[in-house]
Design an enzyme around this catalytic site. Structure first.
Site, PDB file in Angstrom:
ATOM      1  N   ASP A 121      21.420  94.438 100.797  1.00 50.02           N
ATOM      2  CA  ASP A 121      20.676  95.836 100.567  1.00 50.02           C
ATOM      3  C   ASP A 121      21.269  96.664  99.582  1.00 50.02           C
ATOM      4  O   ASP A 121      22.483  96.989  99.484  1.00 50.02           O
ATOM      5  CB  ASP A 121      20.850  96.728 101.922  1.00 50.02           C
TER       6      ASP A 121
ATOM      7  N   HIS B  65      24.729  97.100 108.496  1.00 47.19           N
ATOM      8  CA  HIS B  65      24.450  98.543 108.463  1.00 47.19           C
ATOM      9  C   HIS B  65      23.022  98.917 109.139  1.00 47.19           C
ATOM     10  O   HIS B  65      22.283  98.016 109.603  1.00 47.19           O
ATOM     11  CB  HIS B  65      24.064  98.725 106.791  1.00 47.19           C
TER      12      HIS B  65
ATOM     13  N   ARG C 150      21.713  99.670  99.007  1.00 47.76           N
ATOM     14  CA  ARG C 150      22.432 100.909  99.781  1.00 47.76           C
ATOM     15  C   ARG C 150      23.786 100.870 100.079  1.00 47.76           C
ATOM     16  O   ARG C 150      24.253 101.766 100.494  1.00 47.76           O
ATOM     17  CB  ARG C 150      21.318 101.656 100.604  1.00 47.76           C
TER      18      ARG C 150
ATOM     19  N   CYS D 271      25.471  92.856 103.899  1.00 45.52           N
ATOM     20  CA  CYS D 271      23.685  92.696 103.553  1.00 45.52           C
ATOM     21  C   CYS D 271      23.796  92.939 102.045  1.00 45.52           C
ATOM     22  O   CYS D 271      24.321  93.710 101.233  1.00 45.52           O
ATOM     23  CB  CYS D 271      23.316  93.851 104.244  1.00 45.52           C
TER      24      CYS D 271
ATOM     25  N   CYS E  62      19.003  98.256 108.900  1.00 46.73           N
ATOM     26  CA  CYS E  62      18.771  96.948 108.193  1.00 46.73           C
ATOM     27  C   CYS E  62      17.359  96.425 108.252  1.00 46.73           C
ATOM     28  O   CYS E  62      16.497  96.242 109.183  1.00 46.73           O
ATOM     29  CB  CYS E  62      19.861  95.920 108.422  1.00 46.73           C
TER      30      CYS E  62
HETATM   31 CO    CO Z   1      20.418  94.863 105.404  1.00 39.19          CO
END
Ligand code: CO
Length: 210
Positions: A43, A97, A45, A41, A100
């Site tokens: 993302d 994750h 993080r 992803c 999400c």
């Molecule tokens: Co995500």
């Protein structure tokens, strides 16, 4: 100057990296030979290299919102093809994750513009969930969908012509599905690994090049 701190961080990082291994940049400039392709992803993080402790040159990476693998996405398919055919990676890791935002958005009424089209396949997967799924609280539903989504994307990788052709040619190639917890930094294997053509349902088997 905007972003000055990032450029300054970069100088520090390059110096520190050179101190640890004076040859590293020279070696990397000549070639890369990663053994793994990471599909994760976007993302912020979930930084791919860091969470598996790999250095530059060791992980080939593709990231998009909600780590989706679509057969019509030439970007992702091109990354897979290059990784398998040219770099010769032996493992493809699809990593989702928990929590999400893309999956959460797909499980609600959204108006996120283009992202809604991108996430549509996740919304469609909602129709295939078990009875009782809808009665769960939102956080639990998102986490279950995050896992289901990884399993589905692993299948999409395995069903691709790129991966089937590699197996046909006798190459060692495994496709793994993992999920990462932002809360504790731990990865979990979802045990949905594909490693050979006989795991592919006949309806997905494609006519392969001779
Ligand atoms: Co995500």
């Amino acid at each position: 100057m905007p972003l000055r701190h990032l450029l300054s961080n970069n100088k520090t990082w390059a110096n520190e990296t050179r101190e640890l291994d004076p040859e590293m940049f020279a070696k990397l400039a000549e070639q890369q030979s990663p053994k793994y392709l990471w599909i994760g992803c976007s993302d912020s993080r979930v930084p791919a290299n860091e969470i598996v402790g790999l250095l530059p040159g060791e992980l080939f990476v593709h990231r998009n919102v909600a780590n989706l693998v679509k057969h019509t996405d030439m970007n992702c398919q091109a990354v897979m093809q290059y990784a398998v055919d040219v770099l010769g990676v032996e493992h493809i890791i699809v990593c989702g994750h928990y929590g999400c935002g893309g999956i959460a958005a797909a499980l609600g009424q959204t108006n996120a513009g283009v992202a809604d089209y991108w996430l549509r396949s996740v919304k469609d997967a909602y129709l295939r969930t078990e009875p009782g799924f809808r009665a769960l609280d939102q956080e639990r539903r998102v986490d279950i969908m995050c896992e289901n989504n990884v399993i589905e994307q692993v299948a999409n990788v395995a069903h691709s012509k790129i991966v089937q052709r590699a197996w046909q040619q006798g190459k060692q190639l495994m496709v793994h599905g993992w999920i990462y917890s932002i809360r504790d930094g731990i990865l979990k294997d979802l045990n949905c690994t594909y490693q050979s053509l006989d795991q592919i349902d006949p309806i997905y088997q494609i006519e392969l090049d001779k």
